[in-house]
Design a protein around this motif. Structure first.
Motif: not given
Length: 276
Positions: A223-228
């Protein structure tokens, strides 16, 4: 800023933004597996070996990305098989296939009669040239990858972190290792259009490394990877437009700068806490 927003009136730019979103989603899932399993070097081997398929496809008059996909899948599964059954060290297998793929690509591009194709778009990406067919392929792979992760999340995580224990628990480790090798290979190939062979590996590494500063759970890292990945990629497109530089290189530069700034902030906060 208004000039940048006005770019959405153009179809090629809308395609580029959609490609960024889909590529970021694919890279978030696949990249988290790659980083968690510590096989970034394997992914690099697959990326560069796929150039052999591009050169051969050009020589035969076929779609270069079809050739890249075939070479990438053969390389990914070949690394898995040779490292386990060929009694060859994994890093040696990667180096052999990496250099072989690049050599084959260079040879067949040189042998291609007539006009020598411009390889810059394959090496450094050309996200502004993404067409409808490319978006359909990206959407299809994003859907397949999402469904595979949804249905087989637990065995994917188990085989990534502890394959020996997963085997004892009855997980079909070999199947999932080969299945993930194929998905990694295809994800790399479809991302070449946006980032290029030289830069694509960064998209599968940098956002995930940034995400791991905020989470240590596999699902949360995705999820964080998608955001960044999305924020860095869109910012990279903006920078590329503002100073007129290649978009793929700008995206990777922004993703790297994003990681360095966040990492520096974490270090400063940690030092301040210790000083209290």
């Amino acid at each position: 800023m208004n000039d940048f927003i006005n770019l959405f009136e153009f179809e090629f730019f809308r395609h580029a933004v959609i490609a960024v979103l889909l590529t970021s989603l694919i890279a978030a899932m696949i990249g988290t597996y790659v980083v968690s399993r510590k096989i970034v070097f394997i992914s690099g081997g697959i990326t560069h070996a796929s150039f052999g398929g591009i050169g051969l496809a050009y020589y035969l008059g076929l779609n270069p990305f079809l050739g890249a996909a075939v070479f990438a899948v053969l390389t990914g599964t070949g690394i898995e098989w040779l490292s386990k059954h060929g009694k060859i060290r994994e890093d040696s297998v990667i180096a052999i296939l990496w250099s072989l793929g690049m050599a084959i690509g260079i040879i067949f591009v040189f042998l291609t009669p007539g006009y020598t194709p411009n390889l810059m778009s394959f090496l450094f990406g050309s996200i502004l040239s993404v067409g409808t067919t490319d978006l359909i392929v990206l959407l299809a792979l994003a859907t397949i990858t999402g469904l595979f992760f949804s249905f087989f999340y637990r065995p994917i995580v188990q085989t990534a972190f502890d394959p020996e224990f997963a085997g004892i628990m009855g997980t079909k480790v070999v199947f999932f290792r080969y299945a993930m090798s194929i998905l990694v290979s295809l994800a790399i190939v479809v991302s070449i259009r946006a980032m290029g062979i030289i830069l694509v590996l960064s998209l599968f590494t940098i956002p995930q490394t940034t995400a791991m500063l905020f989470a240590n759970n596999f699902k949360k890292i995705i999820i964080w990877s998608v955001l960044w990945a999305v924020t860095g990629s869109l910012a990279g497109l903006f920078v590329a437009y503002q100073i007129n530089i290649p978009s793929g290189a700008a995206i990777i530069f922004v993703l790297t700068l994003q990681f360095l700034l966040i990492k520096t902030l974490f270090i400063i906060v940690g030092l301040l806490k210790r000083s209290k």
